[in-house]
Design a protein around this motif. Structure first.
Motif, short mmCIF file in Angstrom:
data_model
loop_
_atom_site.label_atom_id
_atom_site.label_comp_id
_atom_site.label_asym_id
_atom_site.label_seq_id
_atom_site.Cartn_x
_atom_site.Cartn_y
_atom_site.Cartn_z
N SER A 66 41.17 37.10 35.78
CA SER A 66 41.84 38.34 35.36
C SER A 66 41.09 39.55 35.93
CB SER A 66 41.81 38.49 33.84
OG SER A 66 42.39 37.39 33.22
N ALA A 67 41.63 40.71 35.63
CA ALA A 67 40.95 41.94 36.00
C ALA A 67 39.68 42.09 35.15
CB ALA A 67 41.88 43.12 35.75
N THR B 51 42.75 46.63 33.31
CA THR B 51 44.22 46.75 33.23
C THR B 51 44.63 47.94 32.37
OG1 THR B 51 44.34 44.37 33.49
CG2 THR B 51 46.36 45.47 32.79
N GLU C 36 43.50 42.65 39.30
CA GLU C 36 43.24 41.27 39.66
C GLU C 36 42.91 41.14 41.15
OE1 GLU C 36 45.11 42.02 37.14
OE2 GLU C 36 44.51 40.56 35.62
N PHE D 178 48.05 36.72 36.37
CA PHE D 178 48.87 37.86 35.94
C PHE D 178 49.86 38.37 36.97
CE2 PHE D 178 48.52 42.67 34.96
CZ PHE D 178 49.45 42.65 33.93
N ARG E 251 51.36 41.23 29.79
CA ARG E 251 49.96 41.46 29.45
C ARG E 251 49.34 40.15 28.96
NH1 ARG E 251 47.28 46.37 28.99
NH2 ARG E 251 45.56 44.88 29.14
N GLU E 252 48.11 39.95 29.35
CA GLU E 252 47.36 38.72 29.04
C GLU E 252 47.99 37.49 29.71
OE1 GLU E 252 44.53 39.28 27.67
OE2 GLU E 252 45.10 41.36 27.28
N GLY E 253 48.74 37.73 30.77
CA GLY E 253 49.48 36.63 31.40
C GLY E 253 48.68 35.71 32.30
N SER E 254 47.38 35.93 32.43
CA SER E 254 46.59 35.07 33.34
C SER E 254 46.53 33.62 32.88
CB SER E 254 45.17 35.60 33.48
OG SER E 254 45.20 36.88 34.04
N1 ASP Z 1 44.53 41.67 33.23
C1 ASP Z 1 45.77 41.40 32.53
C2 ASP Z 1 45.71 42.03 31.16
O1 ASP Z 1 44.68 42.55 30.77
C3 ASP Z 1 46.09 39.96 32.46
C4 ASP Z 1 45.14 39.11 31.65
O2 ASP Z 1 44.07 39.56 31.28
O3 ASP Z 1 45.47 37.96 31.40
O4 ASP Z 1 46.69 42.00 30.46
#
Ligand code: ASP
Ligand code: MG
Length: 421
Positions: free
Chosen positions: A35-36, A41, A120, A184, A198-201
């Motif tokens: 992820s980033a 993000t 990312e 992501f 969001r949080e899609g990694s």
């Molecule tokens: N960087 C993205 C986010 O913060 C994806 C992830 O963290 O999974 O939503």
């Protein structure tokens, strides 16, 4: 092949990146999704907001801070003041997009995706270069070219059939056995960048595992494994050793921030076990999620914050509101509003939904379609699976509770936001 996923918190500084290097020591045939870094993000969302508002200064300020943040990590990793050409190039591109785009509101989501994807792109570039420098040869994979997604922005799904040949080709040939790809992000059929939510990694890693027929997927996190509650909110949280796919999906949808809800399906389809493991200590077992597992014997508490309660009533006082459900839900779908709980009586339909930019628009559209709508903000949704009398008394009663739905084992409560638990 194994798939490892490292979230933003695990690579938020140089120590985190060095720790990643430790964790993958001795591993081969590894596909790593990253992820980033840290809160990048969120900062990129501010960059986008600047573009949206026509406030260049805001965009440039946040880009400046991000440059600085990443430069510090790079300098720390190389133990000297170091410039990575590819990182520079990415920041230049980002600056161009943020300041030279002819912005039209109807393209908001396209520009959002284009901008936030840089988190990312930058993190994987730094990590790939660092691993090369630290004696771990690897190949950087551009997931925008390997994941073909739906033609929709901000919450796209990956087309696995279309992506399979691309990702397999990307890891074929050549001497490298370690691959680094961005979580992501993907690419739409029209060639633009998309993001997966969001949080899609986690979901990215699961799709990669599916396509590459991985033997397992591991998510390295800042917790020891999956807990029965968020320890920051509920004291006395305990770790769960094993979970099955279905329970995990339920948990993920009710807001347990263990794993992105879209993660399980691609793994389940190929029966790939998912390990949730602490990045601080790779000797700890973590939690394993797979098809069959022992039943969970502790109550599970999940809190979904930032909810809005919509109470909808047909203006013609029709007593069969059910007939209008299709209209209501297609409007919600049009504005991408996620519904988390549905409660209906003869004349009212109450929906607990995620807060979003589009709430006001959907309310307006519902009113135009002949409904009275009441919005109650600052709500939260608490789910207690395997509740006890004590938990019921603590959480499912009282004036702050607006809606309560219970089965024999699970109670879900829509209530006013609470400060304490
Ligand atoms: N960087 C993205 C986010 O913060 C994806 C992830 O963290 O999974 O939503
Ligand atoms: Mg993140």
């Amino acid at each position: 092949m194994k798939v490892y996923k490292f979230g933003g918190a695990s690579v938020r500084n140089a120590d985190g990146v060095r720790n990643l290097r430790q964790i993958i020591d001795d591993e081969q045939h590894l596909f790593i999704i990253v992820s980033a870094m840290g809160k990048t993000t969120n900062a990129l969302e501010k960059v986008f907001e600047g573009l949206q508002k026509g406030d260049r200064q805001q965009s440039l300020e946040h880009i400046g801070q991000l440059r600085q943040y990443h430069a510090e990590i790079i300098n720390d990793l190389w133990h000297e003041s170091k410039r990575l050409e590819r990182v520079e190039t990415l920041f230049q591109e980002l600056e161009q997009v943020a300041t030279q785009t002819l912005y039209r509101p109807e393209d908001a989501e396209l520009w959002y995706d284009t901008i936030v994807a840089y988190g990312e792109l930058v993190s994987t570039t730094i990590i790939s270069e660092y691993l090369n420098y630290a004696g771990v040869p690897n190949r950087w994979i551009d997931m925008r070219r390997c994941f073909v997604t739906e033609q929709r922005h901000k919450d796209a799904g990956v087309d696995i059939a279309a992506s399979t040949p691309l990702l397999r080709k990307a890891v074929a040939g050549g001497p490298e056995t370690i691959f680094i790809g961005q979580g992501f992000i993907g690419g739409a059929p029209d060639g633009t960048t998309t993001t997966l939510g969001r949080e899609g990694s986690d979901y990215s890693a699961a799709v990669a595992a599916n396509i590459l027929d991985a033997e397992s997927m591991s998510v390295w996190k800042d917790v020891d494994g999956v807990l029965n509650a968020d320890p920051k909110i509920f004291p006395d949280a305990v770790q769960i050793a094993e979970l099955n796919y279905l329970d995990t999906i339920e948990l993920a949808y009710s807001g347990a921030q263990i794993i992105h809800p879209k993660t399980i399906k691609p793994l389940q389809n190929k029966n790939i076990p998912l390990y949730v493991r602490p990045f601080g200590d790779k000797r700890k077992p973590g939690t394993v999620i797979r098809g069959m597992s022992v039943p969970v014997d502790v109550p599970i508490l999940i809190l979904k914050k930032d909810q809005v309660l919509l109470t909808i009533r047909s203006r013609d006082f029709s007593f069969v509101l059910e007939e209008k459900f299709a209209t209501i839900f297609s409007l919600l779908e049009r504005f991408r509003i996620k519904t988390n709980l549905i409660h209906n009586s003869a004349v009212n339909l109450s929906l607990c939904v995620d807060n979003s930019w589009h709430i006001d628009e959907v309310v307006k559209a519902l009113r135009e379609s002949g409904f009275d709508v009441m919005t109650t903000r600052e709500m939260e949704l608490l789910t207690v699976r395997g509740y006890t009398d004590d938990l019921w008394r603590r959480y499912a009663r009282g004036p702050q509770v607006f809606i309560r739905q219970a089965t024999q084992s699970t109670v879900r409560v829509v209530r006013k936001k609470q400060g304490q638990y």
